[in-house]
Design a protein around this motif. Sequence first.
Motif, PDB file in Angstrom:
ATOM      1  N   THR A  14       0.834  -1.204   0.000  1.00 13.88           N
ATOM      2  CA  THR A  14       0.000   0.000   0.000  1.00 13.88           C
ATOM      3  C   THR A  14       0.867   1.252   0.000  1.00 13.88           C
ATOM      4  OG1 THR A  14      -1.833  -1.130   1.093  1.00 13.88           O
ATOM      5  CG2 THR A  14      -1.763   1.278   1.276  1.00 13.88           C
ATOM      6  N   ASP A  36      -9.663   1.961  -3.678  1.00 19.96           N
ATOM      7  CA  ASP A  36      -9.462   1.273  -2.414  1.00 19.96           C
ATOM      8  C   ASP A  36     -10.799   0.735  -1.928  1.00 19.96           C
ATOM      9  OD1 ASP A  36      -8.149   0.331  -0.132  1.00 19.96           O
ATOM     10  OD2 ASP A  36      -7.219   2.253   0.319  1.00 19.96           O
ATOM     11  N   THR A  37     -10.761   0.019  -0.818  1.00 17.69           N
ATOM     12  CA  THR A  37     -11.994  -0.544  -0.257  1.00 17.69           C
ATOM     13  C   THR A  37     -12.481   0.250   0.952  1.00 17.69           C
ATOM     14  OG1 THR A  37     -10.687  -2.080   1.073  1.00 17.69           O
ATOM     15  CG2 THR A  37     -11.476  -2.864  -1.084  1.00 17.69           C
ATOM     16  N   ASP A  38     -11.829   1.386   1.224  1.00 20.29           N
ATOM     17  CA  ASP A  38     -12.255   2.299   2.281  1.00 20.29           C
ATOM     18  C   ASP A  38     -11.641   3.670   2.000  1.00 20.29           C
ATOM     19  OD1 ASP A  38      -9.559   2.284   3.230  1.00 20.29           O
ATOM     20  OD2 ASP A  38      -9.993   0.579   4.522  1.00 20.29           O
ATOM     21  N   ASP A  39     -11.843   4.603   2.915  1.00 21.84           N
ATOM     22  CA  ASP A  39     -11.319   5.967   2.736  1.00 21.84           C
ATOM     23  C   ASP A  39     -10.118   6.238   3.645  1.00 21.84           C
ATOM     24  OD1 ASP A  39     -13.344   6.625   0.872  1.00 21.84           O
ATOM     25  OD2 ASP A  39     -14.740   6.962   2.523  1.00 21.84           O
ATOM     26  N   GLU A  40      -9.516   5.190   4.165  1.00 23.76           N
ATOM     27  CA  GLU A  40      -8.448   5.308   5.160  1.00 23.76           C
ATOM     28  C   GLU A  40      -7.265   6.155   4.695  1.00 23.76           C
ATOM     29  OE1 GLU A  40      -5.282   2.287   7.244  1.00 23.76           O
ATOM     30  OE2 GLU A  40      -7.276   1.529   6.807  1.00 23.76           O
ATOM     31  N   HIS A  41      -6.954   6.145   3.425  1.00 24.38           N
ATOM     32  CA  HIS A  41      -5.738   6.804   2.931  1.00 24.38           C
ATOM     33  C   HIS A  41      -5.996   8.203   2.362  1.00 24.38           C
ATOM     34  CE1 HIS A  41      -3.755   3.091   3.710  1.00 24.38           C
ATOM     35  NE2 HIS A  41      -4.572   2.446   2.911  1.00 24.38           N
ATOM     36  N   SER A  44      -3.222  10.509   3.179  1.00 24.78           N
ATOM     37  CA  SER A  44      -1.896  10.076   2.718  1.00 24.78           C
ATOM     38  C   SER A  44      -1.679  10.421   1.253  1.00 24.78           C
ATOM     39  CB  SER A  44      -1.741   8.566   2.886  1.00 24.78           C
ATOM     40  OG  SER A  44      -1.925   8.183   4.212  1.00 24.78           O
ATOM     41  N   ASN A  53     -13.620   4.895  -3.337  1.00 23.15           N
ATOM     42  CA  ASN A  53     -13.934   3.747  -2.490  1.00 23.15           C
ATOM     43  C   ASN A  53     -14.834   2.813  -3.302  1.00 23.15           C
ATOM     44  OD1 ASN A  53     -14.869   1.915  -0.601  1.00 23.15           O
ATOM     45  ND2 ASN A  53     -15.164   3.459   0.994  1.00 23.15           N
ATOM     46  N   ASP A  85      -5.769  -0.748  -4.570  1.00 22.51           N
ATOM     47  CA  ASP A  85      -5.322  -1.302  -3.298  1.00 22.51           C
ATOM     48  C   ASP A  85      -6.399  -2.183  -2.680  1.00 22.51           C
ATOM     49  OD1 ASP A  85      -3.600  -1.640  -1.103  1.00 22.51           O
ATOM     50  OD2 ASP A  85      -4.501   0.036  -0.021  1.00 22.51           O
ATOM     51  N   SER A  86      -6.018  -3.362  -2.250  1.00 18.90           N
ATOM     52  CA  SER A  86      -6.844  -4.244  -1.407  1.00 18.90           C
ATOM     53  C   SER A  86      -8.160  -4.698  -2.015  1.00 18.90           C
ATOM     54  CB  SER A  86      -7.122  -3.559  -0.062  1.00 18.90           C
ATOM     55  OG  SER A  86      -5.928  -3.222   0.588  1.00 18.90           O
ATOM     56  N   LYS A  89     -10.034  -7.756  -0.764  1.00 17.92           N
ATOM     57  CA  LYS A  89     -10.899  -7.755   0.420  1.00 17.92           C
ATOM     58  C   LYS A  89     -12.374  -7.843   0.037  1.00 17.92           C
ATOM     59  CE  LYS A  89      -7.740  -5.198   3.402  1.00 17.92           C
ATOM     60  NZ  LYS A  89      -7.518  -3.939   4.131  1.00 17.92           N
TER      61      LYS A  89
END
Length: 139
Positions: A14, A36-41, A44, A53, A85-86, A89
């Motif tokens: 990642t 991605d599979t979420d908004d975590e980044h 970053s 997402n 990314d990911s 999942k």
Amino acid sequence: MVKFILGKKGSGKTKWLIEGANEDIKQGNGNIAFLDTDDEHIFSLDYNVRLINVKDFGVETLAGFYGFLSGMLAMDYDLEKVYIDSIYKLIDIKKEDLAAIYQEINKIAEKSGCEIYLNLDFTKEEVSPEVGEVSIEVQ
């Protein structure tokens, strides 16, 4: 062009994708998307990199993912690179299917002229030599 980014969980895949997207957006040649599979980044990534997402769009199968990716590329002709990314999942990706997945995504990439980077939780020794040739392993 499609490249698989391989490595065990926690190997820095990642981080590799985020750094690549942030560096590419500085070059300023086109649009960059980060799936991605979420908004975590969100904090970053450079604010000019489009974070999407995929979970928000109900993507749960490979066919759905191919359609989503195709639609996204059809809508934005200036999309130069896509970092993914990911996705494993949401979608069950088996190493036996990687060659076929590569062929499908590469058709989409060639048609649009976009570079696509997809990370997976496999190592080069776990995948076929054919898949290994189109992969970068992060350690």
